[in-house]
Enzyme design. Structure first.
Site, PDB file in Angstrom:
ATOM      1  N   SER A  64      -6.911  97.047 -28.932  1.00 20.83           N
ATOM      2  CA  SER A  64      -6.626  96.474 -30.508  1.00 20.83           C
ATOM      3  C   SER A  64      -5.496  95.430 -30.435  1.00 20.83           C
ATOM      4  O   SER A  64      -5.364  95.306 -31.537  1.00 20.83           O
ATOM      5  CB  SER A  64      -6.481  97.690 -31.543  1.00 20.83           C
ATOM      6  N   LYS A  67      -5.518  92.433 -32.208  1.00 20.62           N
ATOM      7  CA  LYS A  67      -5.815  91.964 -33.906  1.00 20.62           C
ATOM      8  C   LYS A  67      -4.955  91.405 -33.999  1.00 20.62           C
ATOM      9  O   LYS A  67      -4.526  91.064 -35.030  1.00 20.62           O
ATOM     10  CB  LYS A  67      -6.122  93.215 -34.378  1.00 20.62           C
ATOM     11  N   TYR A 192     -15.012  89.753 -30.829  1.00 17.74           N
ATOM     12  CA  TYR A 192     -14.160  90.686 -31.379  1.00 17.74           C
ATOM     13  C   TYR A 192     -14.220  91.793 -29.751  1.00 17.74           C
ATOM     14  O   TYR A 192     -13.321  92.213 -29.699  1.00 17.74           O
ATOM     15  CB  TYR A 192     -14.847  91.402 -32.093  1.00 17.74           C
ATOM     16  N   TYR A 243      -2.589 103.273 -36.707  1.00 20.49           N
ATOM     17  CA  TYR A 243      -3.802 104.036 -37.683  1.00 20.49           C
ATOM     18  C   TYR A 243      -3.245 104.758 -38.350  1.00 20.49           C
ATOM     19  O   TYR A 243      -2.059 104.500 -39.008  1.00 20.49           O
ATOM     20  CB  TYR A 243      -4.707 104.175 -36.503  1.00 20.49           C
ATOM     21  N   VAL A 261      -6.910 101.662 -27.502  1.00 18.12           N
ATOM     22  CA  VAL A 261      -6.859 102.418 -27.036  1.00 18.12           C
ATOM     23  C   VAL A 261      -6.640 102.321 -24.747  1.00 18.12           C
ATOM     24  O   VAL A 261      -7.181 103.176 -24.072  1.00 18.12           O
ATOM     25  CB  VAL A 261      -8.061 102.944 -26.927  1.00 18.12           C
TER      26      VAL A 261
HETATM   27  N1  GLN Z   1     -12.234  97.958 -28.403  1.00 13.69           N
HETATM   28  C1  GLN Z   1     -12.433  99.268 -28.744  1.00 13.69           C
HETATM   29  C2  GLN Z   1     -12.979 100.191 -30.083  1.00 13.69           C
HETATM   30  O1  GLN Z   1     -12.887  98.643 -30.612  1.00 13.69           O
HETATM   31  C3  GLN Z   1     -10.628  99.242 -29.557  1.00 13.69           C
HETATM   32  C4  GLN Z   1     -10.310 100.382 -29.981  1.00 13.69           C
HETATM   33  C5  GLN Z   1      -8.894 100.844 -30.262  1.00 13.69           C
HETATM   34  O2  GLN Z   1      -8.047 100.153 -29.256  1.00 13.69           O
HETATM   35  N2  GLN Z   1      -8.356 101.121 -30.967  1.00 13.69           N
HETATM   36  O3  GLN Z   1     -13.175 100.661 -30.881  1.00 13.69           O
END
Ligand code: GLN
Length: 307
Positions: A64, A67, A192, A243, A261
């Site tokens: 993430s 992003k 993505y 988050y 993650v």
């Molecule tokens: N690839 C993960 C997902 O889309 C990334 C999520 C994350 O790092 N929170 O679920």
């Protein structure tokens, strides 16, 4: 305390047992192979100093944190007005992969670019001749701003993200139905999933942090993105970057940050430092549990909180 006097080895040692309080991501087999006890850090300043400790050389997927990179490029490509007509700027208060507010928010607009729904919409806005070119532009932009020409995707992670990403896929199709995603949904998802699968180390992440800290200028002082875009990104990192833990994190650490993650956290000390963390053991919200505690200790020692 000055950065050069910080005993990073000791701070890593003190925080390592906190890794026991979480678990590595296991939604795809590749991520569950990470070593739960790993904890690494890299801090860069504007004088070219680099301070690292722990498993700072271990490769992991950026997840993430990408992003933030995609958001900067999408704004460069389309302008701020276009992007934020389709994605909001408000914290959702829901987990990063939640789908439930899409139906109740205005015109199916995802709450912000740091949750999956918003990020998939943002990835769909990257310009290019075709999907290959769009992802290449995103990867090249990431290489440019992190000054790391070695960046590549981990194909195994990409393939399993793509094979198992049903919830992300359903959000993509929902966004298409609402007119938020204009082009091909599968292409937006491919970008993505690929951006999440880019492999980095804590050093790459610290370089990204320093770029944002310097208001979008590279190490030569050249402006790659405007101070305005960098301010937007920094602000959304504060309000939404961790988050549905962003509020608690702001109190504890007090720096614009973004987690992934894969175990990464990028943190920004405006005009001063870029910090990259690797800490794959995650708390229940999907944030690196020991990494947050380590950042809190560092902010206590350096007194570098921005609020
Ligand atoms: N690839 C993960 C997902 O889309 C990334 C999520 C994350 O790092 N929170 O679920």
């Amino acid at each position: 305390m000055e950065l050069k006097d910080l005993n990073l080895e000791k701070l890593i040692k003190n925080n390592r047992e906190i890794t026991n309080l979480g678990n590595v991501a296991d939604y795809i087999p590749e991520l569950s192979k990470a070593n739960k006890e790993d904890l690494g850090i890299c801090i860069l300043d504007n004088n070219g100093n680099i301070y690292c400790a722990g498993e700072y050389q271990t490769k992991f997927t950026v997840q993430s944190i990408s992003k933030v990179v995609a958001l900067m490029l999408a704004i460069l490509d389309n302008g701020e007005e276009y992007v934020f007509a389709r994605v909001g700027m408000e914290p959702s208060g829901d987990p990063f992969n939640s789908i439930r507010k899409l139906e109740t928010s205005s015109r199916g607009k995802p709450y912000n670019p740091m949750i999956n729904a918003g990020a998939i919409a943002v990835s769909s806005m990257i310009k290019g001749d075709d999907v290959k070119d769009k992802f290449r532009r995103l990867l090249d932009f990431f290489k440019e701003i992190s000054e790391d020409q070695t960046l590549e995707i981990n194909s195994k992670v990409y393939l399993s993200e793509s094979e198992t990403g049903n919830k992300n896929r359903s959000m993509g199709y929902y966004l298409k139905d609402e007119g938020i995603i204009k082009g091909n949904v599968e292409e937006a998802l491919e970008i993505y999933f690929k951006q999440c699968s880019i492999e980095v180390t804590a050093i790459t992440i610290a370089k990204l942090g320093l770029f944002i800290a310097n208001e979008g200028r590279n190490s030569l002082g050249e402006e790659i993105i405007s101070p305005r875009i960098s301010r937007i990104v920094k602000t959304l990192m504060v309000t939404c970057g961790m988050y549905d833990s962003s509020g608690e994190f702001a109190v504890r650490v007090g720096l614009p940050s973004k987690s992934g993650v894969g175990g990464g956290i990028v943190s920004v000390v405006p005009n001063k430092l870029g910090i990259g963390i690797y800490s794959p053991s995650l708390d229940s919200k999907g944030n690196p549990v020991a990494g947050i505690s380590l950042l809190e200790d560092i902010c206590n020692e350096l007194k570098c909180r921005i609020f």
